[in-house]
Motif scaffolding. Sequence first.
Motif, PDB file in Angstrom:
ATOM      1  N   HIS A 350      50.289  34.360  33.316  1.00  0.00           N
ATOM      2  CA  HIS A 350      50.838  35.122  32.021  1.00  0.00           C
ATOM      3  C   HIS A 350      50.769  36.538  31.795  1.00  0.00           C
ATOM      4  CE1 HIS A 350      50.608  31.052  29.347  1.00  0.00           C
ATOM      5  NE2 HIS A 350      49.427  31.133  29.958  1.00  0.00           N
ATOM      6  N   PRO A 351      51.798  37.413  30.848  1.00  0.00           N
ATOM      7  CA  PRO A 351      51.231  38.002  31.092  1.00  0.00           C
ATOM      8  C   PRO A 351      49.808  38.721  30.349  1.00  0.00           C
ATOM      9  CG  PRO A 351      53.859  37.481  29.967  1.00  0.00           C
ATOM     10  CD  PRO A 351      52.648  36.670  30.105  1.00  0.00           C
ATOM     11  N   SER A 352      49.395  39.809  30.888  1.00  0.00           N
ATOM     12  CA  SER A 352      48.027  40.394  31.041  1.00  0.00           C
ATOM     13  C   SER A 352      47.908  41.460  31.586  1.00  0.00           C
ATOM     14  CB  SER A 352      47.484  39.077  30.448  1.00  0.00           C
ATOM     15  OG  SER A 352      46.185  39.741  29.708  1.00  0.00           O
ATOM     16  N   THR A 353      46.656  42.420  30.835  1.00  0.00           N
ATOM     17  CA  THR A 353      46.004  43.027  31.776  1.00  0.00           C
ATOM     18  C   THR A 353      44.778  43.067  32.137  1.00  0.00           C
ATOM     19  OG1 THR A 353      45.260  44.669  29.703  1.00  0.00           O
ATOM     20  CG2 THR A 353      47.623  44.974  30.396  1.00  0.00           C
ATOM     21  N   TRP A 354      44.270  41.601  31.825  1.00  0.00           N
ATOM     22  CA  TRP A 354      43.000  41.041  31.990  1.00  0.00           C
ATOM     23  C   TRP A 354      42.969  39.936  32.583  1.00  0.00           C
ATOM     24  CZ3 TRP A 354      37.974  42.789  33.058  1.00  0.00           C
ATOM     25  CH2 TRP A 354      37.691  42.168  32.811  1.00  0.00           C
ATOM     26  N   GLY A 355      42.587  40.169  34.290  1.00  0.00           N
ATOM     27  CA  GLY A 355      42.067  39.137  35.229  1.00  0.00           C
ATOM     28  C   GLY A 355      43.240  39.733  36.609  1.00  0.00           C
ATOM     29  N   VAL A 356      43.364  38.118  37.446  1.00  0.00           N
ATOM     30  CA  VAL A 356      43.079  38.424  38.588  1.00  0.00           C
ATOM     31  C   VAL A 356      45.286  38.188  38.644  1.00  0.00           C
ATOM     32  CG1 VAL A 356      43.047  37.709  41.150  1.00  0.00           C
ATOM     33  CG2 VAL A 356      41.155  38.055  39.331  1.00  0.00           C
ATOM     34  N   THR A 357      45.680  38.973  39.587  1.00  0.00           N
ATOM     35  CA  THR A 357      46.872  39.165  39.430  1.00  0.00           C
ATOM     36  C   THR A 357      46.701  38.498  40.888  1.00  0.00           C
ATOM     37  OG1 THR A 357      47.229  40.977  40.470  1.00  0.00           O
ATOM     38  CG2 THR A 357      47.244  41.189  38.396  1.00  0.00           C
ATOM     39  N   PRO A 358      48.285  37.430  41.120  1.00  0.00           N
ATOM     40  CA  PRO A 358      48.248  36.519  41.957  1.00  0.00           C
ATOM     41  C   PRO A 358      49.063  37.477  43.132  1.00  0.00           C
ATOM     42  CG  PRO A 358      50.302  36.579  40.377  1.00  0.00           C
ATOM     43  CD  PRO A 358      49.596  37.389  39.525  1.00  0.00           C
ATOM     44  N   ALA A 359      49.493  36.885  44.655  1.00  0.00           N
ATOM     45  CA  ALA A 359      50.348  37.680  45.724  1.00  0.00           C
ATOM     46  C   ALA A 359      51.564  37.672  45.318  1.00  0.00           C
ATOM     47  CB  ALA A 359      49.689  36.972  46.666  1.00  0.00           C
ATOM     48  N   GLU A 360      51.685  36.762  44.751  1.00  0.00           N
ATOM     49  CA  GLU A 360      53.856  37.153  44.609  1.00  0.00           C
ATOM     50  C   GLU A 360      53.802  38.263  43.683  1.00  0.00           C
ATOM     51  OE1 GLU A 360      51.645  33.265  46.694  1.00  0.00           O
ATOM     52  OE2 GLU A 360      51.265  35.212  44.731  1.00  0.00           O
ATOM     53  N   ASP A 361      55.067  38.398  44.793  1.00  0.00           N
ATOM     54  CA  ASP A 361      55.594  39.508  43.322  1.00  0.00           C
ATOM     55  C   ASP A 361      56.492  39.062  42.427  1.00  0.00           C
ATOM     56  OD1 ASP A 361      57.482  39.160  44.952  1.00  0.00           O
ATOM     57  OD2 ASP A 361      57.995  41.382  46.126  1.00  0.00           O
ATOM     58  N   THR A 362      56.911  37.680  41.930  1.00  0.00           N
ATOM     59  CA  THR A 362      57.192  37.186  41.192  1.00  0.00           C
ATOM     60  C   THR A 362      56.961  37.580  39.822  1.00  0.00           C
ATOM     61  OG1 THR A 362      56.811  35.193  41.775  1.00  0.00           O
ATOM     62  CG2 THR A 362      58.447  36.271  43.097  1.00  0.00           C
ATOM     63  N   THR A 363      55.791  37.934  39.580  1.00  0.00           N
ATOM     64  CA  THR A 363      55.854  37.960  37.998  1.00  0.00           C
ATOM     65  C   THR A 363      55.133  38.954  37.914  1.00  0.00           C
ATOM     66  OG1 THR A 363      53.732  36.410  38.529  1.00  0.00           O
ATOM     67  CG2 THR A 363      55.275  35.288  37.851  1.00  0.00           C
ATOM     68  N   ASP A 364      54.985  39.678  37.870  1.00  0.00           N
ATOM     69  CA  ASP A 364      55.255  41.705  37.501  1.00  0.00           C
ATOM     70  C   ASP A 364      54.232  41.783  36.403  1.00  0.00           C
ATOM     71  OD1 ASP A 364      54.836  44.125  38.546  1.00  0.00           O
ATOM     72  OD2 ASP A 364      56.157  45.011  37.142  1.00  0.00           O
TER      73      ASP A 364
END
Length: 665
Positions: A350-364
């Motif tokens: 989900h779009p958010s500034t709080w959490g861990v971003t995935p390694a994949e660059d498909t969901t900026d």
Amino acid sequence: MIINRYDPDALHEAFGIDMSSVEGLGVGAGWGRVAPGRSSDSHHHDETELFVVVAGSGEFVAGTERYAAEPGTVALFEPFESHVLHNTGTTDLVFLTQYWRDAERAMASARSTARKSFGDRPVFVFSTPPTPNGDLHLGHLSGPYLGADAYVRFQRMNGTRAWHLTGSDDYQSYVLGAARDEGRDPAGTAAHHSAEIAETLRLMDIEPDQYTVTSTDPRYPDGLREYFSRLVASGQVAPTTGEGLFDADGGQYLYEVDVTGTCPHCAAGTGGNLCEECGEPNVVSDLKDPRSALSPAAPRREPVTRLSLPLHEFADAVRAHHGQGRVPARLAELAHRLFTRPALDIPLTHPSTWGVTPAEDTTDGQVIWVWPEMAYGFLHGIQALGERDGEDWRALDPKPDWKIVHFFGYDNSFYHSVLYPVLYRLAFPQWAPDIDYHVNEFYLLEGEKFSTSRRHAVWGKEILGPDSVDAVRYFLARTRPEGERTDFRRAVYDAVLRDTLIGTWQEWLNDLGRRVDTHHGGTAPDAGNWTPEHSAFLGRLGNRLAALTAALGPDGFSLRQAAAELDGIAQDAASFGRRQALLAGDREWYDENRTAVALELAAARLLATAATPLMPRFAARLATALGLPRPEAWPHTVELLPPGGTVGLTSAVFFRPAPEAPAAT
């Protein structure tokens, strides 16, 4: 004479393999064939079943144990014993089976503690990690946390290698909401409330063996990313464009804490992503009459691309998983209801500034949704525990001998019992997780849901202290919402403390102490002559012990039943003592009187040991008053107190009256 020969053309599908019937033998019988690389479905039944392997090669799987299956092998499975036959060879594995009902054998197996033992397997017992957006109230404590704690205590008393694991679910969107309300950053908010939660658990005498704080563990993000990348690499989790809701004024993406509406499945009021009433997930855009928590204007709808999972494709996998461990009907029904939907696409980012971003660059600009994150968090906790205890347990290499036990509220059921088994299947195709599920319903306060926003709650710190903790634990166990919603009412709690714990338990124990002092010099008497009443009372204590063992065991775990049986011990003993005390001063009946007192002391000894999982402080104090060490092993029979030992029950204080109750806040 009956002759029957194996005929492959007569076979039909059953239990995941091919079977045919053999009639006329007086018991159920049939031929079976397991094709190369195939296995029978894991199942349990009340019949005793005999297998005779006549061709091929493979292995019988019973729990985590495996046994060679080759021509000439005979295997007998007791009622309710899980079993699988797997073909490891290159030709058909052919067997003859016979099965029959034996009511006495089935009852013995149902009651057997050996069958339910975990042996040397490590048992990881999880209580759902709480969200650090506030402290814990009695509604929280009554469910997963008390349940998991008592479960582990009982298992350890029976020699099981069991651990209680939980933590702080820092990356919840609700932490963002609390941070806004409190004027803090999310990390500071999570840290503050996580510490408060840990302290409340300590006051409740719940001290987990592993408490993972996800936002401060330096290795957690990279481990989570590797786990999530396995999901993506499976090909089932992929970028999917769908409709999302956005705040009309600020443009923020709305999910969970930031949006409410009407559930599209049961029409109850709900927040984003999951309905607490029916337990079903929503995708936010399907909410009826959605409302943003960020501004009064109606949310706008826009397309959004997220990494998503077509969960509807895994109905068979979930059903197979539910055949492995303990799955209450409430959870099986939820899964059945979900998989009647034609589609069930679940966004995992989900779009958010709080959490861990995935390694994949498909969901900026997106983070891994905290609920699928939790599936990894459990495994991370096992690894962290193992590193401290010198065990080679790795989060990304789960082992088949791991036994996992989950305690959670019904509002978490979808995630634990439907979503997580599928995620594990994708991340670890060779692992078949063996998981037992224990679910509780909502615990109400004075007939209504606990609510922090309406200040309708009794917080743990308001009621817990050294003198009250066992009374609180007992009452929460006695009223635990198992299978139905139950209620905390302060007046009822006060009455149970006054009339049951003090007025019955403590009064009986003090009176027993006075009689020991008066008639036996303050020491435990040896039993003398036994009357039918005496032997009947001993038998009744034995029945209480058997019922308690079943209530705390893995299959029938129920703290409500356990609390009832503990009260039954005290009530039975008090009643027995009153009747027998009529002859207490009669010298002609001295031998019978000392038997009666010895039996009451045996009841007190049983209560001290059997109360340990629910009321550890009371149990330890009672054992000390009886001249016994702190109880560490679960009793397998009712034992008399060793004669001659000092008994200090007369002035012992186990419970104190409740102070004036603060108003619910």
